[in-house]
Design an enzyme around this catalytic site. Structure first.
Site, PDB file in Angstrom:
ATOM      1  N   SER A 246      44.654  45.336  43.280  1.00 58.25           N
ATOM      2  CA  SER A 246      44.489  45.543  41.848  1.00 58.25           C
ATOM      3  C   SER A 246      44.591  47.047  41.554  1.00 58.25           C
ATOM      4  O   SER A 246      45.569  47.678  41.951  1.00 58.25           O
ATOM      5  CB  SER A 246      43.149  44.964  41.385  1.00 58.25           C
ATOM      6  OG  SER A 246      43.043  45.009  39.986  1.00 58.25           O
ATOM      7  N   ASP A 477      49.269  35.129  38.951  1.00 60.57           N
ATOM      8  CA  ASP A 477      48.629  36.336  38.405  1.00 60.57           C
ATOM      9  C   ASP A 477      49.245  36.665  37.051  1.00 60.57           C
ATOM     10  O   ASP A 477      50.452  36.916  36.950  1.00 60.57           O
ATOM     11  CB  ASP A 477      48.821  37.492  39.387  1.00 60.57           C
ATOM     12  CG  ASP A 477      47.985  38.723  39.024  1.00 60.57           C
ATOM     13  OD1 ASP A 477      47.512  38.816  37.875  1.00 60.57           O
ATOM     14  OD2 ASP A 477      47.812  39.588  39.903  1.00 60.57           O
ATOM     15  N   HIS A 514      44.870  36.599  39.484  1.00 64.88           N
ATOM     16  CA  HIS A 514      44.675  37.970  39.949  1.00 64.88           C
ATOM     17  C   HIS A 514      43.556  38.071  40.985  1.00 64.88           C
ATOM     18  O   HIS A 514      43.626  38.894  41.901  1.00 64.88           O
ATOM     19  CB  HIS A 514      44.367  38.870  38.756  1.00 64.88           C
ATOM     20  CG  HIS A 514      44.319  40.329  39.094  1.00 64.88           C
ATOM     21  ND1 HIS A 514      45.412  41.030  39.557  1.00 64.88           N
ATOM     22  CD2 HIS A 514      43.298  41.230  39.057  1.00 64.88           C
ATOM     23  CE1 HIS A 514      45.082  42.281  39.783  1.00 64.88           C
ATOM     24  NE2 HIS A 514      43.806  42.429  39.495  1.00 64.88           N
TER      25      HIS A 514
END
Length: 533
Positions: A246, A477, A514
């Site tokens: 991330s 995601d 995600h």
């Protein structure tokens, strides 16, 4: 009947009719259309004859509304928390300062040398909180720097000082993805955070007050430079690997670009090489709901009731982007929390209660100003050639304006400092009439001759032409879509890198969106472990 009597009777009837026009109308209409009495209530007929609209008798008022008032337990909970916090603030004013945000015991690196930031601010001194696992070898060549997501602390794994499970507990340890039998792993709380590293809630050494929104704007690169100050203090000249997911995936790439000679391998999972409009828009929305909480007070809420309502909503928005639609369809579907009860405007569907719970857990565990600054740094991230050159030019200009000790060279406040704020300019931004045309022209100019990734990005990542790089993405995601990881891999390959490993997990492999990097030990952890061997 005699004539005078008939005349008198007619006048009396006419008088009664005039005193009651509705009777006259009804009589007239009934004489012509006796089968359609409904026309007697037609507004057009009433207006034509100058009559007031007919109304039925008003219902007798009982003092009660037609329907009962709806209950709002979600708002009751917010009000109760505000009252509790207000009470705690009053208590602390007598017993001492408020407690710091904390995720447990950490090690602290303190740097006395000023840190000049990309957008002109300066930190005369700063702290970096960090934790480590595994043993560093004699030549310090087995060190892995682990970068965190937006709101994570340095507590990626449990330690003797803090036995609570870390956010990557199942990825770190003997024989795991980050093998502590082989590597020494270091994880820091980022600069701008609130878990031990210097951020907006820290004390400004210049006046002894909290920085609040006097804290300067940060970039991912600023955070990485602070991390490498820590590595310098530990005598680590070169990392075995830079690893992150991330926001950490962004920092991991930035570490290699900024310090190519000091980074061996690079792992970037569910990250990007430049922030794109969708993710910027989502973070902007989170910042807006936070800043519009009256308790935010333009960032100066320390010692008062914090903007917990804005933080809760910001986290709920973020949570929507962290997971995936397919997973939620399986997990929640359209089920309601209690189908036996009537619908409510407060959390009612299971998905609503899930988001509400996520916001509740977060709203008092992370500093709101840190959320603003760190998320803004994510928005500013761009490893393209032009962005890097612009940053270098700014830093060169600002370094001339600031002295070695962090003060302005002429002894006054630097003009650069005024620009480091979260305020809008005096004149509102306006979309230019030719913005779409100029944007299209820029995109055409930026496309590589082979039709691949943007040439600007290919050149910006050229420093990594010889680094082994693992890039991973997840099809489910929505915050960092899989095409952004493909963009990284393609840009590296177009720049001549022949050591790029790119994996994309399909929806069949992972429905977690995600957050897959936090949950999928088999696919994500396995790929990392194989790459680092």
């Amino acid at each position: 009947m005699k004539a005078p009597a008939r005349i008198a009777s007619s006048l009396q009837q006419a008088s009664r009719s005039v005193s009651n026009p509705s009777r006259l109308i009804r009589s007239h209409v009934a004489a012509r259309t006796p089968a359609m009495p409904v026309l007697t209530q037609s507004p057009s007929v009433q207006l034509a004859f100058g009559e007031r609209q007919l109304h039925s008798q008003p219902p007798k008022r009982s003092g009660a509304s037609s329907n009962p008032a709806m209950a709002f337990p979600c708002l009751d909970a917010l009000e109760t928390r505000s009252a509790t916090l207000e009470s705690q603030v009053r208590s602390r004013s007598e017993s001492g300062p408020e407690p710091s945000y904390t995720a447990g015991a950490t090690q602290i690196y303190h740097c006395d040398e000023p840190l000049l930031l990309d957008w002109g601010g300066v930190l005369p001194e700063f702290d970096i909180a960090y934790e480590s696992w595994g043993r560093m070898n004699a030549d310090r060549s087995n060190v892995i720097l682990l970068h965190t997501g937006l709101s994570a602390s340095s507590h990626a794994h449990s330690t003797a000082e803090n036995t609570q499970p870390g956010w990557w507990e199942r990825f770190i340890g003997p024989g795991l993805a980050l093998d502590t039998d082989k590597y020494h792993i270091i994880c820091t709380n980022v600069l701008g955070g609130c878990y031990g590293s210097t951020g907006p809630s820290s004390i400004d050494p210049a006046d002894g007050q909290r920085y609040a929104t006097r804290f300067p704007i940060l970039t991912m690169e600023d955070m990485v430079r602070a991390q490498f100050r820590l590595l310098d203090s530990l005598g680590v000249n070169k990392l075995y690997a830079s690893v992150g997911s991330s926001m950490g995936g962004m920092q991991s790439l930035a570490a290699g670009v900024l310090f190519p000679d000091r980074v061996g391998r690079i792992v970037s999972i569910s990250g990007c090489a430049r922030s794109h409009p969708y993710s910027i828009a989502m973070r902007h929305t989170q910042r807006q709901v936070l800043m519009m909480d009256p308790n935010w007070n333009r960032g100066f809420y320390y010692g008062q009731v914090p903007p917990h309502a804005g933080m809760k909503l910001a986290r709920e928005i973020a949570t929507v982007t962290y997971r995936s639609g397919p997973e939620w369809e399986q997990r929640f579907a359209r089920r309601r929390a209690d189908p036996s009860k009537p619908p409510a405007l407060c959390p009612d569907f299971l998905i609503e209660t899930y988001l509400d719970h996520a916001g509740e857990k977060f709203c008092l565990t992370y500093d709101p100003n840190s959320l603003l600054y760190v998320s803004k740094a994510m928005d500013l991230f761009d490893l393209g050639r032009d962005a890097q050159r612009a940053a270098e030019a700014r830093r060169e200009r600002f370094s001339r304006e600031w002295g070695v000790d962090g003060a302005a060279a002429d002894g006054s406040s630097s003009s650069a400092a005024a620009a480091c704020s979260l305020t809008l300019p005096d004149k509102p931004y306006e979309e230019q009439p030719d913005s779409l045309e100029s944007s299209s022209a820029a995109e055409e100019k930026d496309v590589s001759p082979s039709g691949g990734p943007p040439a600007d990005l290919v050149e910006g990542l050229a420093a990594l032409w010889n680094h082994p790089v693992l890039v991973m993405g997840v099809a489910s995601d929505i915050l960092f879509p899989a095409w952004q990881q493909r963009e990284i891999a393609e840009a590296l390959r177009h720049g001549g890198n022949r050591n790029v490993a790119h994996y994309e997990l399909s929806e069949e492999q992972s429905l977690f969106g995600h957050d897959t990097f936090l949950l999928d030990v088999k696919n994500v952890g396995g790929a990392i472990q194989n790459f680092l061997r």
